[in-house]
Design a protein around this motif. Structure first.
Motif, PDB file in Angstrom:
ATOM      1  N   PHE A 102       5.949 -19.253  -7.782  1.00 47.59           N
ATOM      2  CA  PHE A 102       5.537 -17.923  -7.331  1.00 47.59           C
ATOM      3  C   PHE A 102       5.772 -17.007  -8.524  1.00 47.59           C
ATOM      4  N   LYS A 108       8.557 -17.825 -11.079  1.00 47.42           N
ATOM      5  CA  LYS A 108       9.652 -18.583 -10.460  1.00 47.42           C
ATOM      6  C   LYS A 108       9.157 -19.936  -9.951  1.00 47.42           C
ATOM      7  N   VAL A 132       9.597 -22.887  -7.624  1.00 48.62           N
ATOM      8  CA  VAL A 132      10.379 -23.129  -6.404  1.00 48.62           C
ATOM      9  C   VAL A 132      10.305 -24.591  -5.937  1.00 48.62           C
ATOM     10  N   PRO A 163      19.725 -26.117   1.644  1.00 50.87           N
ATOM     11  CA  PRO A 163      20.240 -24.755   1.720  1.00 50.87           C
ATOM     12  C   PRO A 163      19.122 -23.723   1.684  1.00 50.87           C
ATOM     13  N   SER A 164      19.462 -22.505   2.063  1.00 52.96           N
ATOM     14  CA  SER A 164      18.488 -21.418   2.096  1.00 52.96           C
ATOM     15  C   SER A 164      17.857 -21.230   0.713  1.00 52.96           C
ATOM     16  N   GLY A 165      16.552 -21.096   0.690  1.00 57.56           N
ATOM     17  CA  GLY A 165      15.852 -20.816  -0.559  1.00 57.56           C
ATOM     18  C   GLY A 165      15.521 -22.046  -1.395  1.00 57.56           C
ATOM     19  N   CYS A 166      15.811 -23.260  -0.891  1.00 59.39           N
ATOM     20  CA  CYS A 166      15.570 -24.453  -1.719  1.00 59.39           C
ATOM     21  C   CYS A 166      14.100 -24.873  -1.705  1.00 59.39           C
ATOM     22  N   GLY A 167      13.279 -24.243  -0.851  1.00 55.40           N
ATOM     23  CA  GLY A 167      11.850 -24.539  -0.889  1.00 55.40           C
ATOM     24  C   GLY A 167      11.301 -25.252   0.332  1.00 55.40           C
ATOM     25  N   LYS A 168      12.071 -25.335   1.406  1.00 54.67           N
ATOM     26  CA  LYS A 168      11.645 -26.112   2.585  1.00 54.67           C
ATOM     27  C   LYS A 168      10.361 -25.538   3.212  1.00 54.67           C
ATOM     28  N   THR A 169      10.359 -24.213   3.450  1.00 58.99           N
ATOM     29  CA  THR A 169       9.183 -23.605   4.077  1.00 58.99           C
ATOM     30  C   THR A 169       7.969 -23.736   3.175  1.00 58.99           C
ATOM     31  N   THR A 170       8.178 -23.622   1.876  1.00 58.15           N
ATOM     32  CA  THR A 170       7.059 -23.757   0.939  1.00 58.15           C
ATOM     33  C   THR A 170       6.444 -25.156   1.054  1.00 58.15           C
ATOM     34  N   GLU A 230      12.228 -24.533  11.455  1.00 56.05           N
ATOM     35  CA  GLU A 230      13.402 -24.013  12.174  1.00 56.05           C
ATOM     36  C   GLU A 230      13.024 -23.578  13.591  1.00 56.05           C
ATOM     37  N   HIS A 287      18.200 -26.011   8.416  1.00 59.82           N
ATOM     38  CA  HIS A 287      19.277 -26.000   7.413  1.00 59.82           C
ATOM     39  C   HIS A 287      20.586 -26.430   8.059  1.00 59.82           C
TER      40      HIS A 287
HETATM   41  P1  ATP Z   1      15.192 -20.606   4.143  1.00 60.93           P
HETATM   42  O1  ATP Z   1      16.006 -21.758   4.658  1.00 60.93           O
HETATM   43  O2  ATP Z   1      16.045 -19.425   3.787  1.00 60.93           O
HETATM   44  O3  ATP Z   1      14.022 -20.253   5.023  1.00 60.93           O
HETATM   45  P2  ATP Z   1      13.575 -22.218   2.328  1.00 60.93           P
HETATM   46  O4  ATP Z   1      14.320 -23.404   1.835  1.00 60.93           O
HETATM   47  O5  ATP Z   1      12.599 -22.419   3.420  1.00 60.93           O
HETATM   48  O6  ATP Z   1      14.588 -21.048   2.698  1.00 60.93           O
HETATM   49  P3  ATP Z   1      11.354 -21.039   0.905  1.00 60.93           P
HETATM   50  O7  ATP Z   1      11.054 -20.054   1.990  1.00 60.93           O
HETATM   51  O8  ATP Z   1      10.427 -22.163   0.701  1.00 60.93           O
HETATM   52  O9  ATP Z   1      12.840 -21.594   1.042  1.00 60.93           O
HETATM   53  O10 ATP Z   1      11.478 -20.208  -0.447  1.00 60.93           O
HETATM   54  C1  ATP Z   1      11.802 -20.818  -1.685  1.00 60.93           C
HETATM   55  C2  ATP Z   1      11.862 -19.748  -2.742  1.00 60.93           C
HETATM   56  O11 ATP Z   1      10.545 -19.237  -2.950  1.00 60.93           O
HETATM   57  C3  ATP Z   1      12.724 -18.562  -2.367  1.00 60.93           C
HETATM   58  O12 ATP Z   1      13.411 -18.139  -3.524  1.00 60.93           O
HETATM   59  C4  ATP Z   1      11.729 -17.514  -1.920  1.00 60.93           C
HETATM   60  O13 ATP Z   1      12.198 -16.217  -2.197  1.00 60.93           O
HETATM   61  C5  ATP Z   1      10.519 -17.836  -2.795  1.00 60.93           C
HETATM   62  N1  ATP Z   1       9.265 -17.486  -2.120  1.00 60.93           N
HETATM   63  C6  ATP Z   1       8.800 -18.014  -0.967  1.00 60.93           C
HETATM   64  N2  ATP Z   1       7.577 -17.497  -0.660  1.00 60.93           N
HETATM   65  C7  ATP Z   1       7.288 -16.621  -1.634  1.00 60.93           C
HETATM   66  C8  ATP Z   1       6.168 -15.763  -1.906  1.00 60.93           C
HETATM   67  N3  ATP Z   1       5.113 -15.743  -1.090  1.00 60.93           N
HETATM   68  N4  ATP Z   1       6.229 -15.009  -3.018  1.00 60.93           N
HETATM   69  C9  ATP Z   1       7.272 -15.043  -3.854  1.00 60.93           C
HETATM   70  N5  ATP Z   1       8.355 -15.831  -3.674  1.00 60.93           N
HETATM   71  C10 ATP Z   1       8.372 -16.604  -2.584  1.00 60.93           C
END
Ligand code: ATP
Length: 353
Positions: free
Chosen positions: A17, A20, A22, A41-48, A165, A198
Motif C-alpha cells: 500500500f 508499505k 504488507v 497479530p494485528s496488522g500482519c496482513g490477514k484481512t489483506t 473475524e 487473532h
Molecule cells: P487486524 O487483525 O488488526 O485486522 P490484519 O492482520 O488483518 O490486522 P490488514 O488489515 O491486512 O492486517 O493490514 C495490514 C497492514 O496494511 C496494516 O498496517 C494496515 O494499516 C495496512 N493497510 C490495510 N489496508 C490498507 C489500505 N487500504 N491502505 C493503506 N494501508 C492499508
C-alpha cells in the motif's frame, strides 16, 4: 486414500500500500473442504490476504487459484462476483435500507426473482432466521445480524467462504454458541473456508488447519496441535499459548534453567538459547518423591477450570506462575519437586527470538 486438492491457493503473493509492503512472498494453501484459520497479530496482513483472495484488492505480484483454476495473476483477474466466493466480515455489512430477505437475495442476482426468493428463504431457514425475513437489520441483535450475514454469504453456495473475524463483536457466551452453529453450517455446505482470527484459542478450537502469519509472511502452517506442540520459532511458541521463558547457554548438549536442565539437541555447543516451557510441562510431585527441582507453593488462585499457582523456585528469585488443571494441587506453603516433560519444552537459538 485420495489426496485433498487445494480449494484456495496463493503463491508468491506480495502486496504494497503506497510504500508499505504488507504481504511478502506469501504462499498459502487451504485444503479443499477444510476449515483453515489464518492467525496472526494485528496488522500482519490477514484481512489483506482475504481481500486479495476475494478479488476486492487487485493482485500485484503472484498467483491465486480456486479449485486449481487461476482466478488472478499479474496479467488477468476474474472479478469478485464470478469467483464463487462468499464473504463475511466482522461488521456483517448488511444493507440497512434492505429487509433481511433482500439482503440475502442480493447476491443471487443471476437468478430469476422467484428463484432468488426461494434460495434466500432456504438460506435464512438454515440459520434459523426465516421469521425475520421482513425485518430491517436495525431491528436485529448482533447475533441475529451475524446469522443473516452468514445466510447471505452462503446463499449462492460458494465453493470458498472467507470469514474475517466473524465472531469478534459478540459477547463470550453468544460467541461460543454462534461459532459452533456457524461452523457446523459451513461444514455442511462443504465449502473450503478460510477464517481470519487473532485469537489462538478460537483457532485451536475450530480449525482443521492453521496458518500463522507475521509481518506479511506465513511463519508456520499445519495441524493446530502441531503448531502448539512443535513450534518452529519462538514467535509461534509464544503466539499459540503460554510459556515460561529462560535464556541460557548450551553446555554438553544441555541448557541449565531454574526449572532444571533441558536437552538442547538442536542447538550448537556454546550457543545462547531461549527456552520456552509450556505450563503443562511442569509435573509437580511431593518433595519426598525425588530429585526434581524444589519449589515452594506460593499464592493459589482458583480460576474455575484451572488454578493459577505461584511456584517459588530454590534457584531463582523470580517466581513462576502457571495455570494448571490438575486436581489435588499442592497447598500454599508446601514444598514440591518439579519435573519437566521435555516434549513441551522448546529450545531455540537466541537469534530467532
Ligand atoms: P487486524 O487483525 O488488526 O485486522 P490484519 O492482520 O488483518 O490486522 P490488514 O488489515 O491486512 O492486517 O493490514 C495490514 C497492514 O496494511 C496494516 O498496517 C494496515 O494499516 C495496512 N493497510 C490495510 N489496508 C490498507 C489500505 N487500504 N491502505 C493503506 N494501508 C492499508
Amino acid at each position: 486414500m485420495t489426496a485433498i486438492l487445494p480449494g484456495l491457493e496463493l503463491a508468491g503473493v506480495s502486496h504494497t500500500f503506497g510504500k508499505k509492503t504488507v504481504i511478502q512472498g506469501l504462499d498459502l494453501i487451504v485444503p479443499g473442504g477444510s476449515l483453515t484459520c489464518l492467525l496472526g497479530p494485528s496488522g500482519c496482513g490477514k484481512t489483506t490476504v482475504l481481500r486479495l483472495a476475494a478479488g476486492l484488492e487487485t493482485l500485484q505480484v503472484g498467483q491465486i487459484k480456486i479449485n486449481d483454476v487461476c482466478v488472478a495473476d499479474v496479467h488477468n483477474a476474474i472479478p469478485p462476483e464470478t469467483r464463487n466466493v462468499g464473504l463475511m466480515f466482522q461488521d456483517y455489512a448488511l444493507f440497512p435500507h434492505l429487509t433481511v430477505l433482500r439482503n440475502v437475495s442480493f447476491g443471487l442476482n443471476s437468478l430469476s426473482a422467484d428463484s432468488r426468493d426461494v434460495m434466500a428463504k432456504e438460506a435464512l431457514a438454515r440459520v434459523g432466521m426465516l421469521d425475520a425475513a421482513g425485518f430491517y437489520p436495525h431491528m436485529l441483535s448482533g447475533g441475529e445480524q451475524q446469522r443473516v450475514a452468514l445466510a447471505r454469504a452462503a446463499a449462492p453456495a460458494p465453493g470458498v467462504m472467507l470469514l474475517d473475524e466473524p465472531f469478534s463483536g459478540l459477547d463470550t457466551e453468544l460467541r461460543a454458541s454462534l461459532r459452533q452453529d456457524t461452523l457446523r453450517l459451513i461444514k455442511e455446505t462443504g465449502a473450503t473456508t478460510l477464517m481470519v482470527t487473532h485469537d489462538p484459542m478460537e483457532a485451536m478450537l475450530v480449525a482443521d488447519n492453521l496458518v500463522l502469519m507475521n509481518g506479511g509472511r506465513v511463519v508456520q502452517a499445519g495441524l493446530p496441535m502441531d503448531l502448539y506442540r512443535q513450534p518452529k520459532t519462538p514467535f509461534c511458541a509464544r503466539f499459540l499459548g503460554e510459556a515460561i521463558e529462560y535464556i541460557g547457554f548450551v553446555r554438553s548438549g544441555e541448557v541449565i534453567t531454574p526449572l532444571g536442565s533441558v536437552p538442547a539437541e538442536n542447538a550448537k555447543e556454546g550457543d545462547e538459547v531461549v527456552v520456552l516451557v509450556r505450563p503443562e510441562a511442569l509435573n509437580l510431585r511431593p518433595e519426598s518423591e525425588g530429585q526434581g527441582i524444589v519449589a515452594t507453593v506460593g499464592d493459589r488462585r482458583d480460576l474455575g477450570l484451572q488454578t493459577k499457582l505461584e511456584l517459588r523456585l530454590e534457584l531463582d528469585d523470580e517466581p513462576v506462575h502457571v495455570n494448571l488443571s490438575a486436581q489435588n494441587l499442592p497447598l500454599t506453603g508446601s514444598k514440591v519437586a518439579v519435573f519437566l516433560d521435555f516434549s513441551m519444552v522448546f529450545v531455540f537459538p537466541v537469534r530467532d527470538r
